[in-house]
Design a protein around this motif. Structure first.
Motif, PDB file in Angstrom:
ATOM      1  N   LEU A  47       0.834  -1.191   0.000  1.00  8.60           N
ATOM      2  CA  LEU A  47       0.000   0.000   0.000  1.00  8.60           C
ATOM      3  C   LEU A  47       0.872   1.245   0.000  1.00  8.60           C
ATOM      4  O   LEU A  47       1.912   1.290   0.656  1.00  8.60           O
ATOM      5  CB  LEU A  47      -0.914   0.004   1.225  1.00  8.60           C
ATOM      6  N   VAL A  48       0.419   2.259  -0.745  1.00  7.72           N
ATOM      7  CA  VAL A  48       1.134   3.521  -0.856  1.00  7.72           C
ATOM      8  C   VAL A  48       0.240   4.625  -0.312  1.00  7.72           C
ATOM      9  O   VAL A  48      -0.929   4.730  -0.705  1.00  7.72           O
ATOM     10  CB  VAL A  48       1.500   3.816  -2.330  1.00  7.72           C
ATOM     11  N   ASN A  49       0.787   5.443   0.572  1.00  8.80           N
ATOM     12  CA  ASN A  49       0.051   6.551   1.164  1.00  8.80           C
ATOM     13  C   ASN A  49      -0.109   7.652   0.114  1.00  8.80           C
ATOM     14  O   ASN A  49       0.865   8.132  -0.461  1.00  8.80           O
ATOM     15  CB  ASN A  49       0.821   7.082   2.378  1.00  8.80           C
ATOM     16  N   ILE A  50      -1.367   8.061  -0.131  1.00  8.76           N
ATOM     17  CA  ILE A  50      -1.638   9.123  -1.107  1.00  8.76           C
ATOM     18  C   ILE A  50      -2.124  10.393  -0.408  1.00  8.76           C
ATOM     19  O   ILE A  50      -2.646  11.295  -1.051  1.00  8.76           O
ATOM     20  CB  ILE A  50      -2.648   8.676  -2.181  1.00  8.76           C
ATOM     21  N   GLY A  51      -1.932  10.450   0.892  1.00  5.87           N
ATOM     22  CA  GLY A  51      -2.274  11.639   1.656  1.00  5.87           C
ATOM     23  C   GLY A  51      -3.414  11.406   2.619  1.00  5.87           C
ATOM     24  O   GLY A  51      -4.340  10.655   2.330  1.00  5.87           O
ATOM     25  N   PHE A  52      -3.323  12.044   3.792  1.00  2.00           N
ATOM     26  CA  PHE A  52      -4.352  11.999   4.822  1.00  2.00           C
ATOM     27  C   PHE A  52      -4.670  10.578   5.274  1.00  2.00           C
ATOM     28  O   PHE A  52      -5.801  10.270   5.634  1.00  2.00           O
ATOM     29  CB  PHE A  52      -5.620  12.707   4.356  1.00  2.00           C
ATOM     30  N   GLY A  53      -3.680   9.703   5.235  1.00  2.00           N
ATOM     31  CA  GLY A  53      -3.872   8.327   5.682  1.00  2.00           C
ATOM     32  C   GLY A  53      -4.564   7.428   4.674  1.00  2.00           C
ATOM     33  O   GLY A  53      -4.850   6.275   4.981  1.00  2.00           O
ATOM     34  N   ASN A  54      -4.833   7.924   3.477  1.00  2.00           N
ATOM     35  CA  ASN A  54      -5.460   7.112   2.436  1.00  2.00           C
ATOM     36  C   ASN A  54      -4.394   6.325   1.691  1.00  2.00           C
ATOM     37  O   ASN A  54      -3.296   6.820   1.448  1.00  2.00           O
ATOM     38  CB  ASN A  54      -6.219   8.008   1.448  1.00  2.00           C
ATOM     39  N   MET A  55      -4.729   5.099   1.336  1.00  2.81           N
ATOM     40  CA  MET A  55      -3.770   4.206   0.692  1.00  2.81           C
ATOM     41  C   MET A  55      -4.347   3.609  -0.584  1.00  2.81           C
ATOM     42  O   MET A  55      -5.565   3.432  -0.688  1.00  2.81           O
ATOM     43  CB  MET A  55      -3.427   3.050   1.633  1.00  2.81           C
TER      44      MET A  55
END
Length: 88
Positions: free
Chosen positions: A5-13
């Motif tokens: 999983l890759v973090n795309i900001g604000f804890g979203n993956m």
């Protein structure tokens, strides 16, 4: 097969192995892709009301909007790949 999983900001993956493209939202073709994704119900807005800085396109046709710069997301993907390969 592990899901990275890759973090795309604000804890979203997002799943790194499902990414097709990470692009900037300024061009007219990308704006059309966003509109088409919205019409099809395949748009995921992960910006939390902030300005869209990256558009992530997945192999399933989902379009993900992120408030993080495309270069930052790409760097995070590269770091995940380095972790998998055992590189530093």
């Amino acid at each position: 097969m592990d899901i990275k999983l890759v973090n795309i900001g604000f804890g979203n993956m997002v799943a790194a192995n499902r990414l097709v493209a990470i692009v900037s939202p300024e061009s007219a073709p990308i704006k059309r892709i966003i509109q088409e994704g919205r019409k099809r119900g395949m748009l995921i807005d992960a910006t939390y009301g902030r300005r869209t800085r990256a558009v992530i396109i997945t192999d399933s046709g989902h379009v993900v909007l992120s408030a993080v710069q495309p270069e930052t997301v790409a760097h995070r993907v590269e770091m995940k790949e380095a972790d998998v390969d055992g590189r530093d």
